[in-house]
Design an enzyme around this catalytic site. Structure first.
Site, PDB file in Angstrom:
ATOM      1  CG  ASP A   1      -1.709   1.242   1.450  1.00 21.48           C
ATOM      2  OD1 ASP A   1      -2.716   1.619   0.358  1.00 21.48           O
ATOM      3  OD2 ASP A   1      -1.428   2.032   2.398  1.00 21.48           O
TER       4      ASP A   1
ATOM      5  CD  GLU B   1      -3.467  -2.232  -0.796  1.00 26.51           C
ATOM      6  OE1 GLU B   1      -3.709  -0.887  -0.814  1.00 26.51           O
ATOM      7  OE2 GLU B   1      -4.093  -2.881   0.130  1.00 26.51           O
TER       8      GLU B   1
END
Length: 246
Positions: A66, A134
Site C-alpha cells: 500500500d 497490494e
C-alpha cells in the site's frame, strides 16, 4: 538480512514450476525468491508460522505494498501534472488507488487463484482481490527493490488504466460529494441507518438520507457503508442540477 532469510527460504523454479510460471505471467519479469511471493497469497486462515513460531500471512506485505503503491502513483502524478496543487494530486491519487479500483486490478489478474486458505474462495469478500494485489506489490519490493516495483505498477496500473482526463471526472465517493455540498450550502443532513434483512438470507441494512427536513433518497445493501454510498448516489443524481449550479 538474516531474519529475512529465515522467513523467506529461497525457492527455485523447479520446486514450484506452476506457481513460478504464473508469477512470470503476472509480473512481466522473473521473480528471484518465490517464497516471498507465496507469502503474498497466504491467508491468515492457513495458520502458517515461520521458524520462530510467528504467524505469517499476506497482511504485512499488504501494508508495505500500500505504501509503495501510494509513493509510485504520487511520483507519477507529480511529474505528469506539473500544474496540480496538493489537493488535486491527493484526490487523483485516491481515485487511482481506491479500494474499488484495486479490487478490479486483482480480479483482472485473477490473483485469488493463487491464494492459499482454509476458507472456500467463494466465501471471500470483494476486498480480497485488492488486498492481495497490494501484498504482491510489497513482495516485489522485497524481492527486487523499488525499480522493479515501479516497473510493475507502470505495466499493470498506470499504462493500461490511468487516463488523467477521465479520472478528473470520476467520482469515488458520492457520500463525500453530498456532505461537501450540504456543508457548503449550510444544509442539515442525516443518514438514518437500520437493519432491514427482510426475506434475504444475508443481513441487509437500509438507509434513509434526509437533507433539511426532506427525505431525499433510500437504499439497501449488505453493509452500512455500502447502503449509505448507494443512498448518496441516488441523492446526488436527484439533486445534480442544484449541486452543479452552486
Amino acid at each position: 538480512m538474516r531474519i529475512l532469510s529465515k522467513i523467506f527460504k529461497p525457492q527455485t523454479p523447479k520446486e514450484d514450476g506452476a506457481f513460478y510460471d504464473g508469477m512470470v505471467a503476472v509480473l512481466g519479469f522473473s521473480p528471484s525468491n518465490l517464497a516471498i511471493y507465496k507469502k503474498a497469497f497466504l491467508h491468515r486462515s492457513a495458520n502458517k508460522k515461520d521458524v520462530d513460531g510467528n504467524p505469517i500471512n499476506y497482511e504485512r506485505l499488504e501494508f508495505l505494498g500500500d505504501s509503495m503503491l501510494g509513493t509510485i502513483i504520487s511520483k507519477f502524478l507529480y511529474n505528469e501534472v506539473p500544474t496540480g496543487n496538493e489537493g488535486y494530486l491527493t484526490k487523483m491519487r485516491s481515485k487511482i488507488v481506491s479500494r474499488k479500483h484495486l479490487n478490479e486490478l486483482g480480479k483482472e489478474l485473477d490473483l485469488i487463484s493463487y491464494v492459499e486458505s482454509k476458507i472456500p474462495k467463494n466465501h471471500f469478500g470483494e476486498n480480497i482481490h485488492g488486498n492481495v494485489f497490494e501484498a504482491l506489490v510489497g513482495a516485489i519490493y522485497l524481492d527486487k527493490g523499488y525499480p522493479y516495483c515501479e516497473r510493475f505498477i507502470n505495466y499493470r496500473v498506470i499504462e493500461p488504466h490511468v487516463d488523467i482526463e477521465r479520472l478528473e471526472g470520476k467520482v469515488i465517493s458520492y457520500k463525500s460529494l453530498v456532505i461537501e455540498w450540504c456543508q457548503k450550502q449550510k444544509k442539515q443532513f442525516h443518514y438514518r441507518t437500520y437493519e432491514d434483512s427482510g426475506n434475504d438470507a444475508i443481513k441487509h441494512f437500509a438507509v434513509q438520507l434526509s437533507i433539511g427536513n426532506k427525505l431525499v433518497a433510500k437504499a439497501r445493501a449488505t453493509s452500512k457503508k455500502k447502503a449509505e454510498e448507494r443512498a448518496s448516489k441516488r441523492a446526488y443524481f436527484a439533486l445534480q442540477d442544484k449541486m452543479q449550479r452552486s
